[in-house]
Design an enzyme around this catalytic site. Structure first.
Site, PDB file in Angstrom:
ATOM      1  N   CYS A 154       0.809  -1.226   0.000  1.00  9.20           N
ATOM      2  CA  CYS A 154       0.000   0.000   0.000  1.00  9.20           C
ATOM      3  C   CYS A 154       0.844   1.279   0.000  1.00  9.20           C
ATOM      4  CB  CYS A 154      -0.954   0.000   1.197  1.00  9.20           C
ATOM      5  SG  CYS A 154      -0.246  -0.674   2.714  1.00  9.20           S
ATOM      6  N   HIS A 165      -3.099   6.307   4.628  1.00  5.23           N
ATOM      7  CA  HIS A 165      -1.652   6.437   4.873  1.00  5.23           C
ATOM      8  C   HIS A 165      -1.181   7.814   4.402  1.00  5.23           C
ATOM      9  CE1 HIS A 165      -1.482   2.338   5.907  1.00  5.23           C
ATOM     10  NE2 HIS A 165      -0.808   1.828   4.894  1.00  5.23           N
TER      11      HIS A 165
HETATM   12  O1  L14 Z   1       2.698  -5.853   2.453  1.00  5.36           O
HETATM   13  O2  L14 Z   1       0.571  -3.852   8.657  1.00  5.36           O
HETATM   14  O3  L14 Z   1       0.697  -5.851   1.715  1.00  5.36           O
HETATM   15  O4  L14 Z   1      -0.114  -2.098   7.605  1.00  5.36           O
HETATM   16  C1  L14 Z   1       0.508  -3.984   3.945  1.00  5.36           C
HETATM   17  C2  L14 Z   1      -0.053  -3.528   5.265  1.00  5.36           C
HETATM   18  C3  L14 Z   1       1.858  -5.719   5.113  1.00  5.36           C
HETATM   19  C4  L14 Z   1       1.309  -5.204   6.447  1.00  5.36           C
HETATM   20  C5  L14 Z   1       1.495  -5.739   2.635  1.00  5.36           C
HETATM   21  C6  L14 Z   1       0.414  -3.211   7.619  1.00  5.36           C
HETATM   22  C7  L14 Z   1       0.921  -5.422   3.993  1.00  5.36           C
HETATM   23  C8  L14 Z   1       0.939  -3.750   6.330  1.00  5.36           C
END
Ligand code: L14
Length: 350
Positions: free
Chosen positions: A131, A251
């Protein structure tokens, strides 16, 4: 050929991202002839409504993918590792939202605004990037094309929903408990499987995902490695610090970057981003206009503001990039990949 649309499967249909995938498919009126909702045995049997119809969630098994055209995976890395190849073998195109295949050289890692041409190379599995990576590269790509790109230093301010619906519940319950002077034992953040858990309410945690040997977290290394792969720039300098904030969704990122071209001004950067696909420029300090997570929830775009030229480095600039981590960061980017496959004639209904 079924001209009503595609047989779509959603794996992890009951999760935070899975729910947004279904909402996005509904909103986009995605051409669906049949919808199969899959999950772990634990969530199987639940009924989920899609376009007014109840669909029962089934336990995901290899045979679940017989006849499926497009499979959207968001049920964790281990589910993807075992079931995505099974789905691909049965002729489905997998769009995988976990980190399981992202750095596999035979798997395209795609943000449509940046590198949709990579979709032509797919061999059944396409990876949806992390993300934080997605929103950053979407904002930087128009600048890279116009001015060249040398270096990125990013600090993130990440929302709790990236860690799942249970983590958001933890944030909410913990916030209430602290306000009421009650005890609350953190159980999920920063990492569910970790030895220690820390308070997220009224706090900032400089750890997202586990630590690697080199002192960076996996989340930081994902941003670094994925950015180079998506932009086809192994030589690009990238550094990242990823921090969790008590924000439910959206985010934010403080991005410092250096371009190749000398002598540019902040207005040159703004000019490029004004016209860029998927980007909304919100940059007017005199009116206190800048992006914030609370304003981006539920929207597919990436919002950019606070664009400034560095005071010492002529080719250096700073900007603030915000997006809904469950949409452009996950569900929307996945559905957008599926829409792009259709546009490019890369998927056929069985
Ligand atoms: O790599 O804890 O797709 O916010 C993205 C969100 C890993 C964990 C990924 C989190 C996730 C992340």
């Amino acid at each position: 050929m079924n001209n009503k649309g595609f047989h779509v499967a959603v794996v992890g249909a009951t999760g935070a991202v899975g729910q947004q995938m279904l909402k996005t498919l509904e909103k986009r009126d995605f051409p669906i002839s049949q919808l199969t909702l899959l999950s772990s045995a634990r969530s199987a049997g639940k009924a989920i409504s899609f376009k007014g119809n109840e669909v029962i969630v089934q336990e995901a098994k290899p045979e679940s993918f017989d006849g499926v055209d497009i499979a959207l995976f968001s049920a964790g890395g281990s589910v993807s590792k075992t079931l995505a190849p099974e789905a691909a073998e049965r002729g489905a195109i997998v769009i995988d939202n976990t980190s399981a295949f992202r750095m596999d050289p035979s798997v395209p890692l795609v943000v449509p605004e940046v590198n949709k041409e990579d979709l032509r190379e797919h061999r059944g599995i396409i990876a949806n990037p992390n993300c934080s990576t997605i929103q950053m590269v979407a904002a930087l790509e128009p600048l890279r094309r116009a001015f060249g790109l040398k270096k990125i230093i990013v600090s993130t301010y990440q929302a709790v929903s990236g860690a799942g619906a249970k983590a958001v519940e933890e944030l909410n319950e913990q916030t209430k408990a602290i306000i009421n002077g009650e005890n609350y034992e953190p159980g999920i953040l920063p990492v569910g499987s970790g030895k220690k858990h820390y308070q997220i309410a009224f706090n900032a945690i400089p750890q997202i995902d586990k630590f690697e040997e080199n002192g960076y977290t996996f989340e930081e290394m994902k941003m670094i490695n994925e950015t180079k792969k998506i932009m086809h720039m192994p030589q690009l300098h990238v550094a990242a610090t990823c921090v969790r904030l008590p924000v439910a969704t959206g985010h934010s990122e403080s991005v410092y970057f250096e371009v190749e071209k000398q002598g540019l001004n902040a207005s040159d950067i703004q000019e490029q981003l004004k016209e860029a696909p998927g980007i909304v420029l919100e940059d007017n300090p005199s009116e206190q206009v800048y992006p914030m997570p609370a304003n981006c929830v539920g929207k597919n775009d990436v919002f950019v503001g606070r664009i400034r030229k560095d005071l010492d480095e002529d080719a250096g600039f700073h900007m603030w990039v915000v997006s809904d981590n469950l949409l452009k960061g996950a569900a929307w980017n996945s559905v957008q990949i599926a829409e792009t496959l259709i546009e490019m004639g890369l998927v056929q209904a069985k």
